[in-house]
Design a protein around this motif. Structure first.
Motif, mmCIF file in Angstrom:
data_model
loop_
_atom_site.group_PDB
_atom_site.id
_atom_site.type_symbol
_atom_site.label_atom_id
_atom_site.label_comp_id
_atom_site.label_asym_id
_atom_site.label_seq_id
_atom_site.Cartn_x
_atom_site.Cartn_y
_atom_site.Cartn_z
ATOM 1 N N LEU A 12 47.103 20.729 37.515
ATOM 2 C CA LEU A 12 46.751 19.445 36.530
ATOM 3 C C LEU A 12 45.381 19.965 36.233
ATOM 4 C CD1 LEU A 12 45.991 17.304 34.494
ATOM 5 C CD2 LEU A 12 45.748 15.351 35.804
ATOM 6 N N ALA A 13 44.137 19.668 37.946
ATOM 7 C CA ALA A 13 43.299 20.103 38.151
ATOM 8 C C ALA A 13 42.660 21.466 37.543
ATOM 9 C CB ALA A 13 42.607 20.886 39.802
ATOM 10 N N GLY A 14 43.696 22.787 37.094
ATOM 11 C CA GLY A 14 43.739 23.687 36.942
ATOM 12 C C GLY A 14 43.691 23.547 35.005
ATOM 13 N N ALA A 15 44.319 23.108 34.957
ATOM 14 C CA ALA A 15 44.340 22.441 33.276
ATOM 15 C C ALA A 15 43.030 22.125 32.706
ATOM 16 C CB ALA A 15 45.237 21.830 32.633
ATOM 17 N N ASP A 50 34.173 21.847 33.100
ATOM 18 C CA ASP A 50 33.040 21.016 34.448
ATOM 19 C C ASP A 50 33.734 20.739 36.563
ATOM 20 O OD1 ASP A 50 32.540 18.717 35.982
ATOM 21 O OD2 ASP A 50 33.982 17.451 35.131
ATOM 22 N N VAL A 51 32.120 22.056 35.964
ATOM 23 C CA VAL A 51 32.263 22.871 37.813
ATOM 24 C C VAL A 51 32.419 22.070 38.315
ATOM 25 C CG1 VAL A 51 31.240 24.354 38.488
ATOM 26 C CG2 VAL A 51 32.004 24.686 36.636
ATOM 27 N N ALA A 52 31.251 20.839 38.489
ATOM 28 C CA ALA A 52 30.967 19.312 39.452
ATOM 29 C C ALA A 52 32.333 18.548 39.920
ATOM 30 C CB ALA A 52 29.620 18.588 38.662
ATOM 31 N N THR A 53 32.924 18.287 38.591
ATOM 32 C CA THR A 53 34.353 17.713 39.003
ATOM 33 C C THR A 53 35.221 18.560 39.709
ATOM 34 O OG1 THR A 53 33.848 15.765 37.120
ATOM 35 C CG2 THR A 53 35.602 16.247 38.624
ATOM 36 N N ILE A 54 35.572 19.349 39.554
ATOM 37 C CA ILE A 54 36.343 20.713 40.562
ATOM 38 C C ILE A 54 35.568 20.983 41.719
ATOM 39 C CG2 ILE A 54 37.410 23.231 40.494
ATOM 40 C CD1 ILE A 54 39.081 21.092 38.301
ATOM 41 N N ALA A 63 39.180 28.510 41.542
ATOM 42 C CA ALA A 63 38.905 29.563 43.177
ATOM 43 C C ALA A 63 37.564 30.754 42.700
ATOM 44 C CB ALA A 63 39.452 30.429 43.819
ATOM 45 N N GLN A 64 38.263 31.391 41.358
ATOM 46 C CA GLN A 64 37.231 32.414 41.093
ATOM 47 C C GLN A 64 36.239 31.896 39.933
ATOM 48 O OE1 GLN A 64 38.594 36.253 41.672
ATOM 49 N NE2 GLN A 64 36.038 36.342 40.522
ATOM 50 N N ALA A 65 36.260 31.006 39.952
ATOM 51 C CA ALA A 65 35.293 30.148 39.180
ATOM 52 C C ALA A 65 34.058 30.169 40.080
ATOM 53 C CB ALA A 65 35.283 29.635 38.248
ATOM 54 N N LEU A 66 34.395 29.770 40.614
ATOM 55 C CA LEU A 66 33.918 28.244 41.956
ATOM 56 C C LEU A 66 33.356 30.160 42.786
ATOM 57 C CD1 LEU A 66 36.104 25.872 43.333
ATOM 58 C CD2 LEU A 66 33.662 25.838 41.556
ATOM 59 N N GLY A 67 33.555 30.725 43.308
ATOM 60 C CA GLY A 67 32.931 32.150 43.773
ATOM 61 C C GLY A 67 33.893 32.279 44.871
ATOM 62 N N TYR A 68 35.227 32.024 45.224
ATOM 63 C CA TYR A 68 36.197 32.525 46.658
ATOM 64 C C TYR A 68 36.860 33.154 45.596
ATOM 65 C CZ TYR A 68 34.258 27.962 47.054
ATOM 66 O OH TYR A 68 33.243 26.728 47.525
ATOM 67 N N ALA A 69 36.311 34.435 45.687
ATOM 68 C CA ALA A 69 37.127 35.298 45.241
ATOM 69 C C ALA A 69 38.309 36.110 45.819
ATOM 70 C CB ALA A 69 36.939 36.761 44.770
ATOM 71 N N ARG A 70 38.348 35.482 47.182
ATOM 72 C CA ARG A 70 38.966 36.737 48.103
ATOM 73 C C ARG A 70 40.445 35.606 48.095
ATOM 74 N NH1 ARG A 70 37.443 37.573 54.327
ATOM 75 N NH2 ARG A 70 36.258 39.730 52.716
ATOM 76 N N ARG A 71 39.835 34.147 48.075
ATOM 77 C CA ARG A 71 41.060 33.130 47.875
ATOM 78 C C ARG A 71 41.749 33.320 46.657
ATOM 79 N NH1 ARG A 71 45.443 30.192 50.527
ATOM 80 N NH2 ARG A 71 44.255 27.975 49.726
ATOM 81 N N ALA A 72 41.024 33.521 45.491
ATOM 82 C CA ALA A 72 41.711 33.706 44.184
ATOM 83 C C ALA A 72 42.670 34.220 44.281
ATOM 84 C CB ALA A 72 41.161 33.967 43.082
ATOM 85 N N VAL A 73 42.531 35.734 44.972
ATOM 86 C CA VAL A 73 43.646 36.784 44.660
ATOM 87 C C VAL A 73 44.850 36.451 46.264
ATOM 88 C CG1 VAL A 73 43.822 39.340 45.828
ATOM 89 C CG2 VAL A 73 41.821 38.847 44.630
#
Length: 706
Positions: A388-391, A398-402, A482-492
């Protein structure tokens, strides 16, 4: 026979509880069609007269924080019950209005022909208080004197007692305290907590006893008298404002609160007047079931038995309403994050990172007689939370909430990878940590809902197919975040886990012979080769390989699965199929809504329209056009109605939200932020609709009318 408090028999008789806290079917809610009200942590179950009659097995009463604070409240005129003229809930569920009249009354010096006295009874809930007004008018040609009596009692039954669980010991009932205008009933439980119900009357009764208030009312022809009753649960009357002023003020505030809540969402109108009635009631029920927490709006699961915080139910309700009112999803995510488990507690089936299943505040939960005080015994709530967080992020950006939720998302993923995967095979399994916990911990949580092709019950730890699909969607959604928040390695890393799990699901769960996904893997990794609706959730989560979707859709829409009203939980060819069961052949609206969302995701619009038409046709036959928690899975017959399930909750949040989800599915409604766009992908109307109008459809700070 009814248990009359005047006969010193207050309280409802209890029946032996069914396995796993199931609800004994001693009285059919569908037959009685009770009137329900809710505000915050209080709900009421009345009959069509506006009475609560505490007969054996009855659900009637006024409940607050999982305790029945009023088990009996009956209106009598000259010793007899008035005749029912009509009973209705306002479209917004704010008020119950009952129109009553007198029967023929003779004796004790009184003779009154029937239908001379009209009584309008208005009831609503606000801030832990039930307000009632009786407007009594004489339509006769002569003066009359009436004895109006209110008979009352409180048993302070825990919600599980009211459901049928026996208790060997109970607390202490105290003597009823009386003043000129009020009666106070109180009880000290074994948890040492004192619970109190105060009934306040205006005007002052001519006589007030421990279980009855008497009023002598003389009415001239055409004259009206008003009588006010306030039933207060653990609250005190403050100030000297008149009862009539308190009634009007509280009613105004209750209606305004409902308008404010529903006013933030999109509005829907269609070419079908009948469907418009159904969707208005659905929206009203949704906002009645929502309780405002400090983290935001949270939909309680359902009335009467589940009017509390449930993790899975609220998460699925939030999915169903995400396009319509994203703030519901935000409130659900924030509230569940605030109560995420941080320690290992076998008694509560809790482990670090796990998301709530259920919260209870009653005496039995406080004492540990049931494990649900703050209980984590669901295997799907945690992946659904991340999913749900992803959806929600995709819908709102809503970047602040996530960003604030990211530690909770990571903790949930850690639970999925460690505690949730009990044997290290990459799948989520469940098995209760204490002998009072739930045996089955998916959404089909009946003790007999997971079984093999020979009918034998599966032995755990059990890996359910839909839970693996939710986990796939959770990893995928977390990767996007993770990609949107700048955590690219975690996103992969997360994206790789999702891809690996998707293939593992196909390898271990898809059955070529059945043409669909099996229900589960048992503790020995033996497949439960059963055709069930659970397979549709794989499509909902997007976990199905594209080449599997057509066969899954075909299996779900076969006549052995799709009854004409909806998809059954279990295919009629399976050994434990029973259309009258709770989970083994019944039809659940929320289940069908998720299946339809899955069909829409893979492009099967015609199948979406068939499910929508079936559930709509079923709702036509339901009281107030409400879809219940579930109904029986018998085949649809020409010129017939669906068969109701006797103890289905109505309203139930995820059933209430099902029509909203179906609208999104038939329209192919989607949202993008770069560029800002509302899209409709291959929309296909069901046969009963020619037009849908949606107003105030939000995307960021903008809205659109479509």
């Amino acid at each position: 026979m009814p248990i009359d408090p005047l006969a010193n028999q207050a309280g409802a008789a209890q029946s032996v509880a069914e396995p796993q806290f199931q609800i004994p079917a001693t009285i059919s809610l569908q037959e009685r069609r009770p009137r329900t009200l809710k505000h915050g942590d209080m709900f009421a179950v009345f009959d069509h007269h506006g009475d609560a009659i505490g007969s054996p097995g009855s659900t009637d009463g006024l409940y607050y924080r999982d305790t029945r604070y009023l088990s009996w409240c009956q209106l009598r005129i000259n010793g007899v019950r008035p005749l029912l003229l009509g009973s209705t809930l306002r479209d917004d569920n704010a008020t119950l209005t009952c129109d009553l009249t007198n029967p023929d009354i003779n004796g004790a010096g009184t003779s009154l022909e029937h239908d001379m006295i009209h009584i309008r009874r208005s009831c609503f809930l606000w801030n832990a208080t039930c307000y009632q007004r009786l407007s009594i008018r004489n339509f006769g040609q002569a003066p009359c004197t009436l004895r109006v009596e209110i008979v009352f009692a409180a048993d302070f039954a825990d919600i599980f007692e009211a459901r049928g669980t026996r208790r060997e010991k109970r607390g202490t009932m105290h003597s009823v305290q009386l003043s000129r205008t009020a009666a106070t009933i109180s009880y000290t439980g074994l948890d040492r907590r004192r619970r109190q119900t105060e009934l306040v009357f205006d005007p002052q009764p001519s006589r007030l006893s421990a279980h009855q208030a008497h009023f002598a009312i003389t009415l001239q022809p055409g004259e009206t008298a008003n009588l006010f009753i306030e039933i207060r649960c653990d609250t005190e009357l403050i100030g000297k404002v008149s009862a009539s002023a308190r009634f009007v003020t509280a009613m105004r505030e209750a209606r305004r609160a409902l308008r404010r809540a529903s006013g933030r969402s999109a509005s829907i109108s269609t070419s079908s007047d009948i469907f418009n009635e159904a969707i208005r009631r659905a929206v009203s029920d949704l906002y009645m079931l929502i309780t405002d927490t400090k983290e935001g709006p949270y939909p309680y699961a359902g009335i009467p038995w589940f009017s509390t915080v449930f993790g899975r139910d609220a998460l699925i309700t939030a999915f169903e309403t995400l396009w319509f009112d994203p703030l519901i999803a935000r409130g659900v995510l924030r509230h569940l994050a605030a109560h995420q488990a941080t320690t290992i507690n076998p008694r509560a089936d809790a482990e670090p990172g796990k998301i709530l299943h259920e919260v209870r505040h009653g005496e039995m939960a406080e004492l540990g007689e049931v494990p649900f005080r703050c209980y984590y015994g669901s295997v799907d709530s945690t992946p659904l939370f991340v999913m749900l967080a992803g959806a929600y992020f995709q819908r709102t950006y809503d970047v602040a909430t996530i960003q604030a939720l990211w530690p909770n998302i990571e903790a949930a993923i850690a639970w999925m990878e460690q505690h949730g995967d009990r044997d290290g095979d990459g799948f989520l399994e469940y098995g209760r940590r204490n002998d009072k916990g739930l045996i089955n911990q998916g959404w089909k949580d009946s003790y007999d809902s997971v079984f093999h092709a020979d009918g034998a019950l599966a032995v755990g730890p059990i890996a359910l197919i839909e839970v693996q699909a939710y986990a796939y969607a959770a990893f995928s959604g977390a990767a996007r975040i993770a990609q949107a928040l700048g955590y690219a390695r975690r996103a992969v890393t997360l994206d790789d886990k999702a891809r690996s799990l998707q293939q593992a699901i196909d390898d271990s769960f898809f059955d070529e012979e059945l043409g669909t996904y099996v229900l589960a893997l048992d503790g020995a990794k033996k497949r439960c080769r059963i055709r069930t609706s659970n397979a549709g959730h794989v499509l909902f989560a997007g976990a199905a390989l594209p080449e599997r979707a057509a066969r899954v859709a075909k299996a779900l829409m076969a006549t052995t699965s799709f009854s004409g009203w909806g998809v059954r939980t279990v295919d009629s060819r399976e050994p434990r199929y029973n259309p009258m069961s709770y989970h083994n052949g019944s039809i659940w609206p929320h289940d069908n809504a998720l299946i339809a969302a899955g069909f829409a995701r893979y492009g099967y619009r015609r199948e979406v329209a068939r499910i929508f038409e079936g559930l709509f046709a079923a709702s036509i036959h339901m009281d107030l056009r409400r879809l219940p928690e579930l109904f029986c899975g018998f085949p649809r017959q020409r010129n017939s109605a669906p068969t109701t399930y006797p103890v289905a909750c109505v309203p139930q949040a995820w059933a209430t939200a099902a029509p909203l989800s179906l609208i999104q599915s038939v329209l192919g409604l989607g949202f993008d932020f770069e560029p800002a766009r509302i899209s409709f992908h291959q929309p296909m109307m069901p046969d009963f609709l020619e037009e849908i109008q949606i107003r105030k459809l939000a995307l960021g700070d903008a809205t659109a009318d479509v």
